[in-house]
Motif scaffolding. Structure first.
Motif, mmCIF file in Angstrom:
data_model
loop_
_atom_site.group_PDB
_atom_site.id
_atom_site.type_symbol
_atom_site.label_atom_id
_atom_site.label_comp_id
_atom_site.label_asym_id
_atom_site.label_seq_id
_atom_site.Cartn_x
_atom_site.Cartn_y
_atom_site.Cartn_z
ATOM 1 N N ARG A 173 0.813 -1.219 0.000
ATOM 2 C CA ARG A 173 0.000 0.000 0.000
ATOM 3 C C ARG A 173 0.846 1.268 0.000
ATOM 4 N NH1 ARG A 173 -4.314 -0.065 4.487
ATOM 5 N NH2 ARG A 173 -5.010 -1.792 3.180
ATOM 6 N N ALA A 174 1.880 1.299 0.820
ATOM 7 C CA ALA A 174 2.725 2.496 0.875
ATOM 8 C C ALA A 174 3.437 2.723 -0.453
ATOM 9 C CB ALA A 174 3.733 2.378 2.015
ATOM 10 N N ALA A 177 0.968 4.060 -2.972
ATOM 11 C CA ALA A 177 0.719 5.476 -2.710
ATOM 12 C C ALA A 177 1.839 6.346 -3.278
ATOM 13 C CB ALA A 177 0.564 5.710 -1.205
ATOM 14 N N GLU A 178 3.075 5.890 -3.092
ATOM 15 C CA GLU A 178 4.217 6.662 -3.600
ATOM 16 C C GLU A 178 4.234 6.689 -5.124
ATOM 17 O OE1 GLU A 178 9.119 6.747 -3.224
ATOM 18 O OE2 GLU A 178 7.930 5.288 -2.097
ATOM 19 N N LEU A 182 -0.593 9.264 -4.197
ATOM 20 C CA LEU A 182 -1.812 9.267 -3.403
ATOM 21 C C LEU A 182 -1.475 9.048 -1.937
ATOM 22 C CD1 LEU A 182 -3.935 6.871 -5.663
ATOM 23 C CD2 LEU A 182 -4.007 9.379 -5.664
ATOM 24 N N SER A 183 -2.446 9.304 -1.075
ATOM 25 C CA SER A 183 -2.261 8.978 0.339
ATOM 26 C C SER A 183 -2.541 7.494 0.544
ATOM 27 C CB SER A 183 -3.212 9.803 1.211
ATOM 28 O OG SER A 183 -4.554 9.370 1.033
ATOM 29 N N ALA A 184 -2.010 6.951 1.638
ATOM 30 C CA ALA A 184 -2.254 5.536 1.946
ATOM 31 C C ALA A 184 -3.741 5.270 2.156
ATOM 32 C CB ALA A 184 -1.453 5.127 3.177
ATOM 33 N N ASN A 185 -4.458 6.222 2.764
ATOM 34 C CA ASN A 185 -5.896 6.045 2.975
ATOM 35 C C ASN A 185 -6.656 6.004 1.664
ATOM 36 O OD1 ASN A 185 -5.778 5.888 5.763
ATOM 37 N ND2 ASN A 185 -6.069 8.086 6.064
ATOM 38 N N THR A 186 -6.228 6.833 0.698
ATOM 39 C CA THR A 186 -6.886 6.817 -0.609
ATOM 40 C C THR A 186 -6.637 5.495 -1.317
ATOM 41 O OG1 THR A 186 -6.681 9.217 -0.819
ATOM 42 C CG2 THR A 186 -7.047 7.980 -2.842
#
Length: 218
Positions: A173-174, A177-178, A182-186
């Motif tokens: 997930r991280a 996101a990178e 995006l953010s991890a929550n998104t």
């Protein structure tokens, strides 16, 4: 987050009790009474409503697959993680195809077991990295529904397809996101949405479906 309710199903009393005692120290886990056979496992599943079931593959003369099949039939929302002394790739693939979302060896430490339980509760999963490629190959080969799988992917938004491609690329997930900014929550939201659209219960199932439909690591 709400505490995660965990049911251990294992007929090896000393091992199960030691694991239960160790996991009880995790503040976000609620460890339910241990089930030593299929009957007790099904009864406790119905009354205690665990979110994650930690299941041994051998329960005396019974098979853990019996528990897996019946739990998946009556409580499809429960996440099943296999924790076993078996070291059999065929059994692993069979369990994953029948709805398990993780497979751990009993030689693994309790810290990893706790992490996999948390991942399972968040719709993640776990397969030993050293056999993941072969497991995916067998799952893709043995479930030939390319047209239906491709149609399922057609319902995804472009962003959800990007997230799925990152999952096929083996990113967490991280890392997703990178890569996508995006953010991890998104990323978590997109992941939950795409799993729901695909009718999948874990990232591993979604990756398998995507690869059957022709998606490959970039």
């Amino acid at each position: 987050m709400q505490p995660i309710r965990v049911l251990i199903v294992d007929d090896h009393a000393l091992f199960a009790e030691a694991l239960s005692a160790r996991l009880t120290r995790e503040p976000d886990l609620v460890i339910l009474p241990i089930a030593a056979d299929v009957r007790h496992a099904l009864a406790l599943t119905a009354t205690e409503r665990p979110q994650v079931l930690v299941l041994d593959m051998t329960l005396g003369a019974e098979s853990g697959l019996d528990v897996l099949d019946r739990v998946r039939e009556s409580h499809p929302d429960i996440r099943v993680v296999v924790l076993t002394a078996m070291n059999d790739l065929d059994a692993m693939v069979q369990a994953l195809r029948r709805g398990a979302i993780g497979w751990l060896s009993k030689t693994e430490g309790a810290d990893l077991v706790a992490r996999v339980i948390r991942s399972a509760a968040r719709q993640g999963g776990w397969v030993p990295p050293e056999v993941l490629g072969e497991v995916l190959r067998r799952l893709v080969q043995e479930t030939p529904e390319p047209n239906g799988d491709a149609q399922a992917l057609a319902d995804l938004t472009p962003r959800e397809r990007e997230v799925l491609q990152c999952m096929v690329d083996g990113l967490g997930r991280a890392e997703i996101a990178e890569r996508l900014g995006l953010s991890a929550n998104t990323v978590r939201t997109h992941t939950q949405n795409l799993l729901a659209k695909l009718g999948m219960h874990s990232a591993l199932e979604a990756i398998t479906l995507a690869m059957r439909a022709g998606m490959r690591p970039s």
